[in-house]
Design a protein around this motif. Structure first.
Motif, PDB file in Angstrom:
ATOM      1  N   CYS A 169       0.761  -1.142   0.210  1.00 13.44           N
ATOM      2  CA  CYS A 169      -0.072   0.007  -0.081  1.00 13.44           C
ATOM      3  C   CYS A 169       0.813   1.099  -0.076  1.00 13.44           C
ATOM      4  N   GLU A 171      -0.126   4.154   0.568  1.00 14.51           N
ATOM      5  CA  GLU A 171      -0.745   5.385   1.427  1.00 14.51           C
ATOM      6  C   GLU A 171       0.067   5.127   2.785  1.00 14.51           C
ATOM      7  N   CYS A 172       0.186   3.847   3.165  1.00 13.03           N
ATOM      8  CA  CYS A 172       0.961   3.631   4.540  1.00 13.03           C
ATOM      9  C   CYS A 172       2.296   2.967   4.547  1.00 13.03           C
ATOM     10  N   GLN A 177      -1.034   1.288   8.886  1.00 11.58           N
ATOM     11  CA  GLN A 177      -1.396   2.046   9.888  1.00 11.58           C
ATOM     12  C   GLN A 177      -0.942   3.544   9.305  1.00 11.58           C
ATOM     13  N   SER A 193      -3.739   4.746  13.473  1.00  9.84           N
ATOM     14  CA  SER A 193      -5.147   4.186  13.109  1.00  9.84           C
ATOM     15  C   SER A 193      -4.993   3.468  11.882  1.00  9.84           C
ATOM     16  N   CYS A 195      -4.677   2.148   8.346  1.00 11.89           N
ATOM     17  CA  CYS A 195      -5.176   2.770   7.181  1.00 11.89           C
ATOM     18  C   CYS A 195      -6.375   2.626   6.239  1.00 11.89           C
ATOM     19  N   GLN A 196      -6.640   3.535   5.642  1.00 10.17           N
ATOM     20  CA  GLN A 196      -8.301   3.485   5.100  1.00 10.17           C
ATOM     21  C   GLN A 196      -8.179   2.828   3.730  1.00 10.17           C
ATOM     22  N   ARG A 197      -6.893   3.215   3.032  1.00  7.75           N
ATOM     23  CA  ARG A 197      -6.916   2.416   1.732  1.00  7.75           C
ATOM     24  C   ARG A 197      -6.803   0.947   1.842  1.00  7.75           C
ATOM     25  N   GLY A 199      -7.238  -0.748   4.498  1.00 10.88           N
ATOM     26  CA  GLY A 199      -7.918  -1.552   5.581  1.00 10.88           C
ATOM     27  C   GLY A 199      -7.156  -2.094   6.607  1.00 10.88           C
TER      28      GLY A 199
END
Length: 380
Positions: A169, A171-172, A177, A193, A195-197, A199
């Motif tokens: 990922c 994003e993270c 996270q 928290s 990572c939303q991308r 999960g």
């Protein structure tokens, strides 16, 4: 595990705020980072988190108050997510949820760096199953059929299409996270928290599997053979570990909870571990006595009715009741006498009963004139 209220150091009537405050205090005391020389600290901290998980939820707390750990699944894991599942990861996450982090590490200065939290655990599944009365008394093995998410065979649960693999990922950066810095009265605080991308998995699916659409699991009909212990009753619950829904992307399975409902029996009723059955006899048999064969769940037993037996008298057959659940021996079979009064009599029977009543000086019928004819007409 010790009593959950004792673990938190609160009374059984404690409010939700009191339970939360007690948990925060005890968590600071028992956190493994604060007790590096105590090898039992981590286990104690997990027990504490389990106690808070149950008592902070009204429905789980109610079941615990009624049935103890058995009412919430018993042991660790219980009827809901574990302490780590509840807070999304390891012990550091639990503490960060309540107290925040510092510099990405523990509030006690451990400075641990966390990796991806991994694929989430599958959901717990509940099912109600009807069992026969005899199966509940003696135990049995039954088939339980249900639809469940199971690991996808096409991609072996990875979620990736043929000849492809999940990718890191962006994003993270594969950590699963993201961290955020915020200012508070205590200074700069860092919280993490999922990572939303991705999960919280640290990976994303560029080319999803056609069978499961990237989930790594599909829904299928599943049949489990379930052992029914002798002595269960309506309301008994069996927990089958790792027989619930498969988690996405090779996540662990949840648990299966089988709630039992026992079908009533026409002959026997249950009183704890005892069985109760009615034995119908006539007026003559009650007065003069008799012997008969009594059908039990174990076969035929001889039952002697002594002269002068009164309605409602009970005869106890030892060890002919229900097997004690998780214990030794069985309950008893209670044969309760029921004296049946005839509703129709022949003329001869009316004459005999009338003579019997007259000999005992008993008044029968509802009038003086035509007494015997009135009795006869009542039964014809």
């Amino acid at each position: 595990m010790a009593d959950f209220y004792d673990l938190l150091g609160v009374s059984r009537s404690a409010s939700a705020d009191e339970i939360k405050k007690a948990y925060r205090k005890r968590a600071r005391e028992l956190h493994p980072d604060a007790n590096p020389d105590d090898p039992t600290a981590e286990a104690q901290f997990k027990d504490l988190a389990r106690a808070y998980q149950v008592l902070s939820d009204d429905s789980q707390r109610s079941r615990y108050d009624q049935f103890g750990e058995a009412g919430v699944g018993g042991g660790t894991g219980g009827g809901g997510p574990s302490a780590e599942d509840m807070f999304g990861g390891g012990l550091g996450d639990i503490f960060e949820t309540f107290f925040g982090g510092s510099g990405g590490g523990s509030p006690f200065g451990g400075g641990r760096q966390r990796g991806p939290s991994g694929p989430p655990r599958g959901q717990d599944v509940e099912v109600i199953v009807d069992v026969d009365f005899v199966q509940a008394v003696f135990g049995d093995q039954i088939d339980v059929e249900l639809k469940l998410p199971v690991r996808c065979d096409t991609c072996d649960g990875s979620g990736a299409g043929e000849n492809t693999q999940p990718v890191r990922c962006s994003e993270c950066d594969g950590s699963g996270q993201v961290q955020r810095v915020r200012q508070s009265l205590l200074g700069q605080m860092v919280t993490a928290s999922p990572c939303q991308r991705c999960g919280g998995l640290g990976e994303v699916i560029a080319s999803p599997c056609a069978s499961c659409r990237g989930e790594g699991r599909v829904t299928e009909d599943v049949t489990y053979k379930v052992d029914i212990p002798a002595g269960v009753d309506t309301g008994s619950t069996l927990r089958l570990t790792r027989r619930g829904a498969a988690g996405p992307r090779r996540g662990a399975k949840g648990d299966l909870y089988v709630h039992l409902r026992v079908r009533p029996d026409e002959t026997y009723t249950r009183d704890g571990d005892d069985l109760v059955t009615e034995v119908p006899i006539s007026i003559a048999q009650a007065a003069l006595g008799t012997s008969m064969e009594l059908e039990t769940l174990d076969g035929t037993e001889d039952l002697v009715i002594p002269p002068g037996t009164q309605p409602g008298r009970e005869f106890v057959l030892k060890q002919r009741g229900v097997h004690r659940l998780q214990g030794r021996g069985r309950g008893d079979l209670i044969a309760r006498v029921r004296v049946d009064v005839p509703t129709k009599l022949s003329d001869d029977e009316v004459d005999m009963l009338s003579a019997y009543a007259a000999g005992r000086g008993e008044s029968v019928g509802n009038g003086k004139e035509g007494l015997f004819s009135r009795i006869k007409s009542a039964f014809n």
